[in-house]
Motif scaffolding. Sequence first.
Motif, PDB file in Angstrom:
ATOM      1  N   ALA A  48       0.831  -1.191   0.000  1.00  0.00           N
ATOM      2  CA  ALA A  48       0.000   0.000   0.000  1.00  0.00           C
ATOM      3  C   ALA A  48       0.872   1.251   0.000  1.00  0.00           C
ATOM      4  O   ALA A  48       0.631   2.213  -0.718  1.00  0.00           O
ATOM      5  CB  ALA A  48      -0.905   0.011   1.225  1.00  0.00           C
ATOM      6  N   ARG A  49       1.923   1.188   0.791  1.00  0.00           N
ATOM      7  CA  ARG A  49       2.853   2.323   0.865  1.00  0.00           C
ATOM      8  C   ARG A  49       4.233   1.756   0.581  1.00  0.00           C
ATOM      9  O   ARG A  49       4.570   0.688   1.047  1.00  0.00           O
ATOM     10  CB  ARG A  49       2.807   2.916   2.263  1.00  0.00           C
ATOM     11  N   SER A  51       0.895   8.311  -0.214  1.00  0.00           N
ATOM     12  CA  SER A  51       1.858   7.411  -0.829  1.00  0.00           C
ATOM     13  C   SER A  51       3.185   7.402  -0.070  1.00  0.00           C
ATOM     14  O   SER A  51       3.806   6.361   0.106  1.00  0.00           O
ATOM     15  CB  SER A  51       2.102   7.829  -2.280  1.00  0.00           C
ATOM     16  N   LEU A  52       3.591   8.579   0.377  1.00  0.00           N
ATOM     17  CA  LEU A  52       4.921   8.711   0.965  1.00  0.00           C
ATOM     18  C   LEU A  52       4.938   8.602   2.483  1.00  0.00           C
ATOM     19  O   LEU A  52       5.985   8.339   3.077  1.00  0.00           O
ATOM     20  CB  LEU A  52       5.524  10.055   0.565  1.00  0.00           C
ATOM     21  N   GLY A  53       3.813   8.887   3.136  1.00  0.00           N
ATOM     22  CA  GLY A  53       3.829   8.936   4.583  1.00  0.00           C
ATOM     23  C   GLY A  53       4.625  10.124   5.106  1.00  0.00           C
ATOM     24  O   GLY A  53       5.165  10.104   6.195  1.00  0.00           O
ATOM     25  N   MET A  72       6.098  19.210   5.785  1.00  0.00           N
ATOM     26  CA  MET A  72       7.242  18.930   4.911  1.00  0.00           C
ATOM     27  C   MET A  72       6.800  18.876   3.458  1.00  0.00           C
ATOM     28  O   MET A  72       7.449  19.445   2.583  1.00  0.00           O
ATOM     29  CB  MET A  72       7.868  17.583   5.263  1.00  0.00           C
ATOM     30  N   LEU A  73       5.710  18.175   3.206  1.00  0.00           N
ATOM     31  CA  LEU A  73       5.253  18.044   1.826  1.00  0.00           C
ATOM     32  C   LEU A  73       4.916  19.412   1.244  1.00  0.00           C
ATOM     33  O   LEU A  73       5.333  19.740   0.134  1.00  0.00           O
ATOM     34  CB  LEU A  73       4.034  17.119   1.759  1.00  0.00           C
ATOM     35  N   ALA A  74       4.207  20.217   2.020  1.00  0.00           N
ATOM     36  CA  ALA A  74       3.858  21.555   1.536  1.00  0.00           C
ATOM     37  C   ALA A  74       5.122  22.348   1.235  1.00  0.00           C
ATOM     38  O   ALA A  74       5.240  23.000   0.188  1.00  0.00           O
ATOM     39  CB  ALA A  74       3.011  22.280   2.578  1.00  0.00           C
ATOM     40  N   SER A  75       6.090  22.270   2.144  1.00  0.00           N
ATOM     41  CA  SER A  75       7.331  23.012   1.964  1.00  0.00           C
ATOM     42  C   SER A  75       8.111  22.524   0.741  1.00  0.00           C
ATOM     43  O   SER A  75       8.610  23.309  -0.068  1.00  0.00           O
ATOM     44  CB  SER A  75       8.158  22.886   3.240  1.00  0.00           C
TER      45      SER A  75
END
Lengths: 152, 152
Positions: free
Chosen positions: A150-151, B46-48, B53-56
């Motif tokens: 899944a991940r 998908s990444l966890g 962090m993702l936004a940045s």
Amino acid sequence: MVKRVSLDHSSCPVARSLDVIGDWWSLLIIRDALEGVQRFTAFQSSLGIAKGMLASRLRTLVERGIFEQRPASDGSAYREYVLTAKGQALHIVVAALRQWGETQLYGPTERHSSLVDTLDREPVAPLTLRASNGRSLEWSDTRVIKVDAARY
Amino acid sequence: MVKRVSLDHSSCPVARSLDVIGDWWSLLIIRDALEGVQRFTAFQSSLGIAKGMLASRLRTLVERGIFEQRPASDGSAYREYVLTAKGQALHIVVAALRQWGETQLYGPTERHSSLVDTLDREPVAPLTLRASNGRSLEWSDTRVIKVDAARY
DNA sequence: TATGCATGGTCTCATCTTGAGACCAGTATG
DNA sequence: CATACTGGTCTCAAGATGAGACCATGCATA
């Protein structure tokens, strides 16, 4: 060095690769090693990295089989760091990064180092994806087949 | 996001590339994008990765011309992140990392995802360095020509 | 052989980055 | 209209990094 997130058991080879060499300094150290740098002090002065970081990075890269330490080839009692076969195999990754940088990150008037054929000193050809029969492939001609996870 | 060390003005394309995409998450985000992920939430699950962090990361990748934001293709008011040509060009880097991981980081019994030719679902061929005339080159057949810079 | 410098580290501390999660405004859905 | 989803921002604790002091060993040389 405990990592916040580990992708060590990922089923995606990209993730697992980044787990090993995906931090800020490792690929730069490996780049230098591919160009012949072997000694601690040489890495340090080439990269401008803090000594503690360099020691820590080299230690984990040795643990992970990218480098090995061996007695200095010049006969002194010091040791040097050389890439294992596993480490040398990263040359294609470094070359890909190099080519991407060359084409995408430099203005027309900026100079940069180049990877060339030793024989004629001509730049190496751009890397391309190829099918098993040698046919050239675009990215859109390929796909990633996943295993169950899944991940990843 | 101020960086401790910036290689932004390096004369080495490898260093400059790593300055743009060399942090822990960027290449994983790009890998997902190359496989079709476009939405913030999709990257996150998908990444966890932590939302902040993702936004940045997405913000700086947009700033740096790797991604662009555009209205969602499904007609909703949300937006999606798509790779620019510059970002798509990284597919070869991701492929190189993938091949290195596949060959060096998996045991014989471990399964992993694979990059295949859409047509026949056969794995793509290993990437190789080639001279300008197409001749296959080993790493030892090449060298890096530097421009003047004590540290790079 | 005594002195001094180079090598290859370790350790500490201040600072920056990251992960986790609370919180929120706008959007879609029933 | 009520509720859930989307795509964020903000804060705080903990982890990672950079700078530099310090040190043991090796080497050079007088």
